[in-house]
Design an enzyme around this catalytic site. Structure first.
Site, mmCIF file in Angstrom:
data_model
loop_
_atom_site.group_PDB
_atom_site.id
_atom_site.type_symbol
_atom_site.label_atom_id
_atom_site.label_comp_id
_atom_site.label_asym_id
_atom_site.label_seq_id
_atom_site.Cartn_x
_atom_site.Cartn_y
_atom_site.Cartn_z
ATOM 1 C CB SER A 131 -0.854 0.009 1.275
ATOM 2 O OG SER A 131 -1.539 1.232 1.406
ATOM 3 C CE1 TYR A 186 -4.253 -1.790 4.977
ATOM 4 C CE2 TYR A 186 -3.375 0.366 4.421
ATOM 5 C CZ TYR A 186 -3.915 -0.852 4.026
ATOM 6 O OH TYR A 186 -4.116 -1.109 2.686
ATOM 7 C CE LYS A 207 -1.661 -3.490 3.533
ATOM 8 N NZ LYS A 207 -1.805 -4.582 2.557
HETATM 9 N N1 LIG Z 1 -8.697 -0.154 -1.357
HETATM 10 C C1 LIG Z 1 -7.651 0.611 -1.155
HETATM 11 O O1 LIG Z 1 -7.773 1.862 -1.132
HETATM 12 C C2 LIG Z 1 -6.271 0.013 -1.001
HETATM 13 C C3 LIG Z 1 -5.166 0.865 -1.081
HETATM 14 C C4 LIG Z 1 -3.886 0.335 -0.930
HETATM 15 C C5 LIG Z 1 -3.712 -1.018 -0.710
HETATM 16 N N2 LIG Z 1 -4.809 -1.831 -0.631
HETATM 17 C C6 LIG Z 1 -4.540 -3.252 -0.390
HETATM 18 O O2 LIG Z 1 -5.053 -4.000 -1.480
HETATM 19 C C7 LIG Z 1 -5.325 -5.350 -1.059
HETATM 20 C C8 LIG Z 1 -6.699 -5.731 -1.525
HETATM 21 O O3 LIG Z 1 -7.649 -4.899 -0.859
HETATM 22 P P1 LIG Z 1 -9.018 -4.395 -1.520
HETATM 23 O O4 LIG Z 1 -8.993 -2.934 -1.532
HETATM 24 O O5 LIG Z 1 -9.288 -5.168 -2.758
HETATM 25 O O6 LIG Z 1 -9.996 -4.788 -0.329
HETATM 26 P P2 LIG Z 1 -11.190 -5.834 -0.241
HETATM 27 O O7 LIG Z 1 -11.653 -5.760 1.161
HETATM 28 O O8 LIG Z 1 -12.153 -5.603 -1.367
HETATM 29 O O9 LIG Z 1 -10.463 -7.234 -0.521
HETATM 30 C C9 LIG Z 1 -9.684 -7.909 0.420
HETATM 31 C C10 LIG Z 1 -9.940 -9.395 0.248
HETATM 32 O O10 LIG Z 1 -9.063 -10.099 1.128
HETATM 33 C C11 LIG Z 1 -9.802 -11.180 1.678
HETATM 34 N N3 LIG Z 1 -9.185 -11.604 2.948
HETATM 35 C C12 LIG Z 1 -9.140 -10.927 4.128
HETATM 36 N N4 LIG Z 1 -8.547 -11.675 5.070
HETATM 37 C C13 LIG Z 1 -8.202 -12.845 4.466
HETATM 38 C C14 LIG Z 1 -7.572 -14.038 4.926
HETATM 39 N N5 LIG Z 1 -7.195 -14.187 6.219
HETATM 40 N N6 LIG Z 1 -7.382 -15.038 4.046
HETATM 41 C C15 LIG Z 1 -7.783 -14.923 2.749
HETATM 42 N N7 LIG Z 1 -8.399 -13.833 2.266
HETATM 43 C C16 LIG Z 1 -8.605 -12.809 3.117
HETATM 44 C C17 LIG Z 1 -11.205 -10.620 1.886
HETATM 45 O O11 LIG Z 1 -12.166 -11.657 2.024
HETATM 46 C C18 LIG Z 1 -11.379 -9.774 0.631
HETATM 47 O O12 LIG Z 1 -11.996 -10.519 -0.423
HETATM 48 C C19 LIG Z 1 -5.133 -5.334 0.459
HETATM 49 O O13 LIG Z 1 -3.875 -5.871 0.777
HETATM 50 C C20 LIG Z 1 -5.206 -3.866 0.823
HETATM 51 O O14 LIG Z 1 -4.527 -3.572 2.020
HETATM 52 C C21 LIG Z 1 -6.073 -1.350 -0.773
#
Ligand SMILES: NC(=O)c1ccc[n+]([C@@H]2O[C@H](COP(=O)([O-])OP(=O)(O)OC[C@H]3O[C@@H](n4cnc5c(N)ncnc54)[C@H](O)[C@@H]3O)[C@@H](O)[C@H]2O)c1
Length: 263
Positions: A138, A151, A155
């Site tokens: 992230s 977080y 991260k």
């Molecule tokens: N959305 C944002 O703004 C953003 C920004 C930077 C980084 N991220 C990162 O991107 C990645 C994906 O996030 P997203 O935004 O798609 O969120 P999201 O919540 O849509 O997806 C996260 C997925 O991870 C799964 N998950 C959670 N815990 C788990 C576990 N123990 N085992 C298996 N699966 C698990 C959830 O069921 C979900 O489907 C994450 O690592 C998040 O930190 C997101």
């Protein structure tokens, strides 16, 4: 790396970014896309939407046995894993008051699961002389997620681990990328904005909120160049430079933004 005929595993594959990666990798001609997620029903639905190359898997990435089984099952079915995307992640929201269970969950999902994945895939990749790890970290891993200490901390650790892997194994053929988006329009950010969390508001005020498909575009381009840092938001590179050159000035700017949003 291009995606044609590649065997790919994506954890958190049912979420916003993970499902966009699955669709895009399939469109790029991947031979197999394993959509692994804690939410088995959602993984099945995403895999069905992606088409015949996709296969759902119910996996808790914080359980090393389950990660090992996911890797073994994929290698048995398809002969190899070319690209493992450690993408599952959780936000926490909160500071030092977050209890140990909250810190532990953030650590296990955002960091330790990447260690489990690397442990499981590295032996076969090193024997084959190559393989690719994409770790979704992230912008919080190179900057700071206001309002979310677990977080930010985990991260940063995830970026550190990805860099360590890249430095240690690149000469043996392993490629590693750390995907560091800022705001992306997924349930993770939407829930924070709906709850009025300061951190989500800072993200929305700090740059564009990208669609998950735009992040997938940046990933395909970053993998093609085998670039370590994949920054779908170009402004993150400028923020990181400013933070490195003038940490006090950068923190002062961030505090000013927070004061403005709180007012
Ligand atoms: N959305 C944002 O703004 C953003 C920004 C930077 C980084 N991220 C990162 O991107 C990645 C994906 O996030 P997203 O935004 O798609 O969120 P999201 O919540 O849509 O997806 C996260 C997925 O991870 C799964 N998950 C959670 N815990 C788990 C576990 N123990 N085992 C298996 N699966 C698990 C959830 O069921 C979900 O489907 C994450 O690592 C998040 O930190 C997101």
């Amino acid at each position: 790396m291009n995606l044609t005929d590649r065997v790919v595993v994506i954890t958190g594959g049912a979420g916003g970014i993970g499902s966009a990666l699955a669709r895009r990798f399939a469109a790029e001609g991947a031979a197999a896309v394993v959509v692994a997620d804690l939410d088995a029903d959602a993984a099945r639905a995403v895999a069905a939407g992606v088409g015949p190359v996709a296969r759902p898997a119910a996996v808790d990435v914080t359980d090393e046995e389950q990660v090992r089984a996911l890797v073994a099952d994929t290698e048995r079915r398809y002969g190899r894993i070319d690209l493992f995307c450690a993408n599952a992640g959780v936000a926490t929201s909160g500071g030092v008051e977050v209890d140990d269970a909250g810190w532990d969950r953030a650590w296990r999902v955002n960091v330790l699961s990447h260690v489990y994945a690397a442990r499981a895939v590295l032996p076969a990749m090193l024997v084959r002389g190559g393989g690719y790890l994409l770790h979704t970290c992230s912008a919080a891993g190179v900057l700071t997620a206001v309002g979310d200490a677990p977080y930010t901390t985990t991260k940063h650790a995830a970026v550190g681990f990805a860099e360590w892997l890249s430095v240690t194994y690149r000469d043996q053929g392993l490629r590693v990328s750390a995907l560091c988006p800022q705001g992306v329009d997924t349930p993770m950010l939407a829930e924070g904005l709906a709850a009025g969390h300061l951190g989500a508001r800072v993200i929305a005020a700090s740059g564009a909120v990208l669609a998950p498909d735009e992040v997938a575009d940046a990933v395909v381009a970053g993998l093609a160049e085998e670039r370590f840092l994949i920054l779908p938001h170009p402004e993150v590179a400028a923020y990181a430079r400013r933070r490195a050159e003038d940490p006090d000035g950068w923190q002062a700017g961030l505090r000013k933004l927070v004061r403005r949003l709180r007012a």
